[in-house]
Structures are given as C-alpha cells and as structure tokens.
Design a protein around this motif. Structure first.
Motif, mmCIF file in Angstrom:
data_model
loop_
_atom_site.group_PDB
_atom_site.id
_atom_site.type_symbol
_atom_site.label_atom_id
_atom_site.label_comp_id
_atom_site.label_asym_id
_atom_site.label_seq_id
_atom_site.Cartn_x
_atom_site.Cartn_y
_atom_site.Cartn_z
ATOM 1 N N PHE A 111 0.833 -1.202 0.000
ATOM 2 C CA PHE A 111 0.000 0.000 0.000
ATOM 3 C C PHE A 111 0.862 1.244 0.000
ATOM 4 C CE2 PHE A 111 -4.526 0.038 1.151
ATOM 5 C CZ PHE A 111 -4.783 -1.305 1.130
ATOM 6 N N ASN A 112 0.585 2.193 -0.892
ATOM 7 C CA ASN A 112 1.034 3.567 -0.642
ATOM 8 C C ASN A 112 0.138 4.022 0.504
ATOM 9 O OD1 ASN A 112 2.742 3.539 -2.798
ATOM 10 N ND2 ASN A 112 1.583 4.998 -4.033
ATOM 11 N N ALA A 113 0.664 4.089 1.703
ATOM 12 C CA ALA A 113 -0.231 4.214 2.857
ATOM 13 C C ALA A 113 -0.732 5.632 3.092
ATOM 14 C CB ALA A 113 0.449 3.649 4.106
ATOM 15 N N THR A 149 -7.893 3.153 -10.187
ATOM 16 C CA THR A 149 -9.089 3.894 -9.786
ATOM 17 C C THR A 149 -9.351 4.989 -10.812
ATOM 18 O OG1 THR A 149 -10.153 5.045 -7.939
ATOM 19 C CG2 THR A 149 -7.848 5.533 -8.279
ATOM 20 N N PRO A 150 -10.639 5.250 -11.116
ATOM 21 C CA PRO A 150 -10.925 6.288 -12.111
ATOM 22 C C PRO A 150 -10.798 7.680 -11.518
ATOM 23 C CG PRO A 150 -12.955 5.237 -11.365
ATOM 24 C CD PRO A 150 -11.837 4.557 -10.652
ATOM 25 N N VAL A 151 -10.266 8.612 -12.279
ATOM 26 C CA VAL A 151 -10.253 10.023 -11.849
ATOM 27 C C VAL A 151 -10.801 10.863 -13.004
ATOM 28 C CG1 VAL A 151 -8.325 9.923 -10.208
ATOM 29 C CG2 VAL A 151 -7.861 10.292 -12.632
ATOM 30 N N GLU A 152 -11.327 12.031 -12.641
ATOM 31 C CA GLU A 152 -11.944 12.881 -13.666
ATOM 32 C C GLU A 152 -10.889 13.366 -14.661
ATOM 33 O OE1 GLU A 152 -14.294 16.779 -13.060
ATOM 34 O OE2 GLU A 152 -15.285 15.139 -11.976
ATOM 35 N N ASP A 153 -9.773 13.852 -14.104
ATOM 36 C CA ASP A 153 -8.715 14.397 -14.963
ATOM 37 C C ASP A 153 -7.420 13.625 -14.713
ATOM 38 O OD1 ASP A 153 -6.869 15.772 -16.371
ATOM 39 O OD2 ASP A 153 -6.995 17.622 -15.185
ATOM 40 N N PRO A 154 -7.070 12.697 -15.607
ATOM 41 C CA PRO A 154 -5.885 11.856 -15.362
ATOM 42 C C PRO A 154 -4.561 12.562 -15.665
ATOM 43 C CG PRO A 154 -6.968 11.203 -17.401
ATOM 44 C CD PRO A 154 -7.775 12.351 -16.849
ATOM 45 N N SER A 155 -4.606 13.814 -16.115
ATOM 46 C CA SER A 155 -3.375 14.435 -16.625
ATOM 47 C C SER A 155 -2.323 14.681 -15.537
ATOM 48 C CB SER A 155 -3.693 15.737 -17.357
ATOM 49 O OG SER A 155 -4.311 16.635 -16.487
ATOM 50 N N ASN A 196 -3.092 4.493 -11.412
ATOM 51 C CA ASN A 196 -2.526 3.615 -10.387
ATOM 52 C C ASN A 196 -2.990 4.093 -9.006
ATOM 53 O OD1 ASN A 196 -0.879 2.372 -8.513
ATOM 54 N ND2 ASN A 196 1.028 2.742 -9.633
ATOM 55 N N ALA A 197 -3.703 3.207 -8.279
ATOM 56 C CA ALA A 197 -4.260 3.586 -6.974
ATOM 57 C C ALA A 197 -3.259 3.392 -5.830
ATOM 58 C CB ALA A 197 -5.519 2.767 -6.704
ATOM 59 N N GLY A 198 -2.065 2.889 -6.139
ATOM 60 C CA GLY A 198 -1.054 2.712 -5.081
ATOM 61 C C GLY A 198 -1.332 1.516 -4.188
ATOM 62 N N ILE A 199 -2.026 0.516 -4.729
ATOM 63 C CA ILE A 199 -2.307 -0.726 -3.986
ATOM 64 C C ILE A 199 -1.919 -1.874 -4.915
ATOM 65 C CG2 ILE A 199 -4.086 -2.144 -2.870
ATOM 66 C CD1 ILE A 199 -5.763 0.474 -2.663
ATOM 67 N N GLU A 227 6.685 2.823 -9.432
ATOM 68 C CA GLU A 227 5.860 3.357 -10.522
ATOM 69 C C GLU A 227 6.697 3.672 -11.768
ATOM 70 O OE1 GLU A 227 6.362 4.638 -7.554
ATOM 71 O OE2 GLU A 227 4.471 4.709 -6.457
ATOM 72 N N ARG A 228 7.881 4.226 -11.549
ATOM 73 C CA ARG A 228 8.654 4.720 -12.701
ATOM 74 C C ARG A 228 9.678 3.713 -13.222
ATOM 75 N NH1 ARG A 228 8.275 8.953 -9.404
ATOM 76 N NH2 ARG A 228 10.364 8.654 -8.586
ATOM 77 N N GLU A 229 10.109 2.766 -12.379
ATOM 78 C CA GLU A 229 11.170 1.851 -12.809
ATOM 79 C C GLU A 229 10.732 0.380 -12.781
ATOM 80 O OE1 GLU A 229 13.900 3.991 -9.964
ATOM 81 O OE2 GLU A 229 15.306 3.708 -11.627
ATOM 82 N N LEU A 230 10.283 -0.086 -11.623
ATOM 83 C CA LEU A 230 9.971 -1.518 -11.489
ATOM 84 C C LEU A 230 8.856 -1.953 -12.442
ATOM 85 C CD1 LEU A 230 10.220 -4.252 -10.037
ATOM 86 C CD2 LEU A 230 8.565 -3.403 -8.349
ATOM 87 N N PHE A 231 7.676 -1.329 -12.346
ATOM 88 C CA PHE A 231 6.538 -1.805 -13.141
ATOM 89 C C PHE A 231 6.775 -1.652 -14.649
ATOM 90 C CE2 PHE A 231 3.776 -0.688 -9.244
ATOM 91 C CZ PHE A 231 4.048 -1.918 -8.659
#
Ligand code: GTP
Length: 333
Positions: free
Chosen positions: A103-105, A132-138, A169-172, A192-196
């Motif tokens: 978890f990103n806690a 998770t959906p967000v209105e503005d993903p930018s 990415n919801a951090g879970i 987020e930036r390297e492993l995945f």
C-alpha cells in the motif's frame, strides 16, 4: 497474508504540517490516517503488517504499540535513507513469506482487497495493480490494459485529451515474492517509474483491476481536507466515535474530548481535535483543527487546516490556509 505499508516519504506537499510528523499520522476524522488503513486491513482479515519507514520513522512507535494491543502483528523495516517505493519493498524482503499486499499508505480507500487478491490468483499474476478512475488523469500515471486486465503500458501525466484511459494507479498492489529479485538492493528504486514499466517491457505477468470503491490520496492540503469531509459525510467506513476520537455533533462536526465551542460560535463540517477552543462569535467551516488550537472571538476559519496549538487571533479571518503548529495569527493581511 502480509501487507507492506509504504510510509517513508517526506510528504513535502503537506509542509509545514509534515515537518514534525509523517503525513500518515495526520488526522482524518480525528484519528491518525494510518489507523483507517489498519481498519481496512482488519476488515479483510489481514492482521500482519510491515511498516516501511524512513522519514520520521520513530513517530510511528505509539501507533505500532496501539495496533499490537488491538491484535495486529506489526514489523518495521526502516530505511536510514529513503530507498524509493520499490527499494522500500526490497528492504523488507526478509519479512516476506508468500504473496503479499503493498500500500502507498497515504491512500484512504474502501477497496475490496479480497476481490483484488482473487483477481491476482486467477491470472497467476506476478504483480497486480489496483486502478481507480479520476476525472482528470493528466496529473497522474495512467495504466491502459487489455480486455483481460494485462497491463499494456504506463503513461506518466498525459495531456487530458490524449489520455487513453482515466484509470490511474491507486497505489495498492498484490505481489509475488519473485518480484523482490527484480528490485536492485540498497539503492533508491521507484515502483511506478522503474519496477513496473521494466516488468511490462520484459513481458512479465503484470495485471491491473479497477475499483469503484471510495479512494482518495491525502497528499495535498486540498485532498487532506476532502478526505476529512468525506469521513464526516460517511463516504467510507470509519469508527471515529467508537475509537474514542470524539462526539459527532450536529452539522457534521467531530469534536474530540476536551473541545469547547462557545454557545454563540458556529461550526460546520469540521473536525476539532482534543482541547480545541472556539470562542464567542467565531465561525469555523469545512476545516480541520488539530489538538489545542484556539479560534478567538469573532474569528473566521474556512477551508483551512490549523496545526497543533495554533492560535487564530480575535477577529482574524483565515480562508484556504494551512497554519503551522504553534503559529499565532494576529492579522488577516
Ligand atoms: P511528497 O513529498 O508530498 O511528494 O509526497 P511523498 O513522497 O511523501 O509521497 P508519495 O505520494 O510520492 O509516495 C507514496 C507513498 O509512498 C507515501 O505513503 C510515501 O510515504 C511512501 N514513500 C515515498 N517514498 C518512499 C521511500 O523512499 N521509502 C518508503 N518506505 N516509503 C516511501
């Protein structure tokens, strides 16, 4: 199953409040945020937690003791220097025993963790990422997937019109222990930036599944306030009152023990910490006041966070501010 909780970041966007405490200890409905994460885990039958600490790691000690009293098994893997979101996970390798959650806690959510683990197992995934959906993903990293949920790409902060999806990415995450071997030891490394992206580029079984349950990261003052409003409005399960955090009064106000509100003051949609004092004629609206804060006669506090023991002087108006612990505000200008 164990849950590894990333709690080692500096929380710079929540300064000055995070100069003296990690953001995970900031109050949501008068309870340290991390306790809501513990509640979610307990509701899913997860009682083993590893805290991945770094910045101000010692501040978690009282919370760890309290969680142990409530039947959780809590280990700590500390990084003297922050190792990043993947490096922190690798640093806890010796505590991993099988498939595990991460978890990103700083995230407050009611996500169905059982369903996520089921999805992960059904696909024999190496890693599953919750979206998770967000209105503005930018402002986020978006994650397009194939029809069966396989991650196709990671796109950082796409222009709104070009984002292929609004799922972020919801951090879970659910991970298999083999992931640990893909993280370099003893150096900072980002999930987020390297492993995945590296796992996806290497053709590994990385899947993602969406949640429509409540989700909010508390990383900025605006989102921290929103999480508190949502708690007051019952948008996610919280036992603020049951845990002794305080009484829920009219107008969506939670007031901790010792808080005093003058009869002529007006308070709405706000959380008042221990021993907060709201004096005659004051107005407090959509705000979070930490323990010992004082709002003087006829002062106004709107959409603000007021740090521990801070004093808003008589007649002063504070709107949309983050007030540091111990400040004494004597002027509106
Ligand atoms: P800002 O400084 O405001 O950007 O936030 P942050 O870096 O503290 O948090 P961010 O949202 O970027 O990180 C997501 C989660 O991972 C948070 O719960 C952080 O505490 C945690 N985290 C970030 N970096 C590290 C790290 O190096 N080690 C560990 N253990 N946790 C980290």
């Amino acid at each position: 199953m164990k849950a590894l909780l990333l709690v080692g970041g500096f929380g710079t966007r929540l300064r000055p409040l995070t100069y003296t405490r990690p953001k995970h200890l900031l109050p949501i409905a008068n309870r340290p945020h991390i306790e809501h994460v513990f509640d979610l885990l307990r509701r899913h039958g997860i009682h083993e937690v590893v805290l991945l600490t770094s910045y101000l790691g010692d501040e978690f000690a009282p919370m760890v003791a309290a969680a142990k009293e409530r039947g959780m098994a809590v280990d700590v893997a500390h990084e003297p220097e922050p190792l990043g979101t993947a490096g922190g996970i690798r640093n806890a390798s010796h505590l991993v025993t099988g498939t595990f959650l991460v978890f990103n806690a700083d995230v407050l959510t009611a996500a169905d963790l059982g369903a996520v683990v089921e999805f992960h197992n059904a696909r024999r995934a190496l890693t599953t990422i919750v979206l998770t959906p967000v209105e503005d993903p930018s402002a986020y990293g978006v994650v397009p997937t194939s029809a069966d949920g396989r991650v196709l790409d990671f796109i950082e902060k796409p222009p709104r019109s070009e984002a292929p999806t609004n799922l972020i990415n919801a951090g879970i995450y659910v991970m298999e222990p083999e992931v640990l071997e893909r993280i370099p030891a003893d150096k900072p490394y980002s999930a987020e930036r390297e492993l995945f992206p590296g796992l996806v580029a290497g053709g590994e079984r990385v899947f993602a599944t969406g949640t429509h349950a409540y989700w909010m990261d508390i990383g900025t003052p605006r989102k921290f306030l929103q999480a508190n409003y949502d708690a007051l409005e019952g948008a996610f399960p919280t036992d603020a009152v049951g845990a002794g955090a305080g009484a829920v009064l009219a107008d969506a106000v939670v007031a901790a023990p010792g808080a005093r509100i003058a009869a002529s003051a007006r308070v709405s949609c706000s959380c008042l910490g221990r021993d907060v004092v709201i004096e005659d004629g004051a107005a407090v609206e959509r705000s979070v006041l930490f323990g010992g804060a004082v709002v003087g006669n006829n002062a106004t506090v709107v959409e603000s966070i007021v740090g521990e023991g801070a004093v808003i002087g008589a007649g002063v108006s504070v709107v949309g501010q983050t007030v540091a612990d111990g400040s004494k505000i004597q002027t509106t200008q």
